[in-house]
Design an enzyme around this catalytic site. Structure first.
Site, short mmCIF file in Angstrom:
data_model
loop_
_atom_site.label_atom_id
_atom_site.label_comp_id
_atom_site.label_asym_id
_atom_site.label_seq_id
_atom_site.Cartn_x
_atom_site.Cartn_y
_atom_site.Cartn_z
N ALA A 1 34.16 51.82 -8.09
CA ALA A 1 34.64 50.55 -8.64
C ALA A 1 35.99 50.12 -8.06
CB ALA A 1 34.70 50.60 -10.17
N ASP B 1 33.48 65.60 -6.62
CA ASP B 1 34.10 66.87 -7.01
C ASP B 1 34.42 67.75 -5.80
OD1 ASP B 1 33.71 66.03 -9.56
OD2 ASP B 1 32.17 67.49 -10.07
N ASP C 1 36.33 61.26 -17.92
CA ASP C 1 35.30 61.34 -16.89
C ASP C 1 34.38 60.12 -16.91
OD1 ASP C 1 33.95 62.58 -14.75
OD2 ASP C 1 34.02 64.55 -15.72
N TRP D 1 35.95 59.17 -9.84
CA TRP D 1 35.31 59.57 -8.58
C TRP D 1 35.48 58.55 -7.45
CZ3 TRP D 1 30.09 59.62 -11.56
CH2 TRP D 1 30.16 60.51 -12.64
N GLY D 2 36.50 57.69 -7.51
CA GLY D 2 36.71 56.71 -6.45
C GLY D 2 35.81 55.50 -6.51
#
Length: 435
Positions: free
Chosen positions: A227, A245, A151, A224-225
């Site tokens: 960078a 999420d 994560d 989380w998409g």
């Protein structure tokens, strides 16, 4: 090149064939299994994982290909690492340790996953792995762990990126998903190589540590998409979260479908956009569950069930075990996902979380998978026109199979269906003409 092939191939992002290929071939295809977080959060213990594993066997999910039983956050003591630097397993919750649980899961013919974070603490505040990668990777390998969800919470200031990626979940965008002109602060300059970013470095540190282990661990980035992971995730892992999420509401399902429709060129063998866990059985209608599962399978996302398996209805189980959609997901010959060939309600390339692209198609060993999604609040008539679908000859009839029922619909010149609200018509179309 036809307009439709342009739509399928010209998605605006970097990406293509996979870069990080595992030693054994694990991760070539999207991962299938069950994850604890959406159902249990931190309320986990050994018994819940063994019960989930047994239910996967009893319901036939294991035989259908679901093989990971994944432990999410909160498996350790919250008090910190031991004096010699190791994360300490919560022995109250896991009296046989995670190595003991792993042994039992393996004896059932299944695999086991674990969770950590590329930060100073996990999202729930437990010890995490940034700057402890080699210690933790070695521990997990010695325990027999097969999968890591890694994560992105609690990143310290000295590890934060210099720039921000223009991702619609975090930065204001136009109707086509591009950054609005007034949003300029800290955005990455054109041509910026995100492989030079600290995010790349943070996640690569764990990849390097995992590569040193004798026991192979499939690596999933829960980033989380951010960078622009779509341009480099394949160099490090076999899958990466492409959004914020999910939750058990239809508007979140359509939001993720919409967002992922613009990022699918990064998907291929060993290279998968993770659209987050399946909410089948959690608050969705059967129609919504069908659409959710069909699009996740078609986009070749990992398929990780996030519900109490004891509470799944038979219709939920039938959706999760649909052999034609699972065959598309797990196709050994075609790595690319299905993609939109037209948007439907909106003009093509419209960014709309409520009404995403409705018409999807993708090649497979068994034919062309065609999906027609209805995002409206009422039944809508839809038609799949062969001339609009790459790989099909619009001048010929093609044999059509109903994906949901398996019914042979015969040789058709097109396919029409009345699609109920929030449902998806799904067909397999032979690439060869018929009479």
């Amino acid at each position: 090149m036809t307009r439709n092939n342009q739509m399928l191939l010209a998605l605006p992002l970097l990406g293509g064939a996979a870069g990080h290929v595992s030693k054994s071939g694990a991760g070539k295809l999207p991962s299938l299994g069950w994850n604890s977080w959406n159902m249990y959060g931190c309320d986990i213990d050994e018994a819940k994982f063994l019960a989930a594993a047994q239910k996967m066997i009893d319901t036939g999910l294991k035989d259908a290909g679901y093989n990971y039983v994944n432990v999410d956050d909160c498996w350790s003591l919250k008090t910190g690492r031991s004096d010699d630097g190791h994360i300490q397993v919560n022995m109250t919750r896991f009296p046989n340790g995670l190595d003991g649980l792993a042994s039992k899961i393996h004896d059932m013919g299944l695999k086991i996953g674990i969770y950590s974070t590329a930060g100073t603490a996990t999202c729930a505040g437990y010890p995490a792995s940034l700057e402890h990668e080699e210690t933790d990777a070695a521990d997990w390998a010695s325990w027999g762990i097969d999968y890591l969800k890694y994560d992105n919470c609690n990143v310290p200031d000295n590890w934060k990126d210099e720039y921000v990626f223009c991702h619609p979940d975090y930065v204001k965008t136009n109707s086509n998903g591009t950054c609005t002109p007034e949003i300029t602060e800290n955005l990455a300059p054109p041509g910026y190589d995100w492989r030079t970013s600290k995010s790349f470095d943070r996640f690569k540190r764990m990849k390097d540590a995992l590569d040193k282990q004798d026991h192979e661990i499939v690596y999933n980035l829960c980033i989380w998409g951010t960078a622009d992971v779509f341009s480099w995730g394949k160099d490090i892992a076999i899958s990466w979260r492409m959004s914020n999420d999910i939750n058990a509401h239809w508007d979140t399902v359509t939001h993720i479908i919409n967002l992922n429709s613009f990022y699918l060129n990064s998907v291929d063998f060993w290279s998968h956009n993770d659209a987050d866990m399946l909410e089948v059985g959690n608050n969705l209608s059967d129609a919504e569950a069908r659409s959710h599962f069909a699009l996740w399978a078609a986009m070749k996302s990992p398929l990780l069930i996030g519900t109490d398996l004891d509470k799944l209805s038979q219709s939920n189980i039938d959706i999760l075990k649909n052999r034609r959609l699972l065959a598309f997901s797990q196709d050994e010959t075609v790595g690319a996902p299905a993609k939109p060939y037209k948007w439907g309600i909106n003009p093509d390339w419209t960014y709309n979380s409520t009404n995403p692209a409705e018409f999807w198609a993708g090649d497979s060993e068994n034919g062309i998978l065609v999906l027609m999604l209805n995002t409206l609040g009422e039944t809508d008539s839809k038609t799949a026109v062969w001339s609009e679908i790459p790989g099909l000859d619009g001048n010929c009839k093609h044999r059509v199979t109903n994906v949901w029922t398996g019914e042979d619909l015969g040789c058709l010149g097109e396919y029409k269906a009345d699609v109920e609200s929030h449902d998806t018509a799904a067909i397999l179309v032979s690439k060869h003409s018929c009479h």
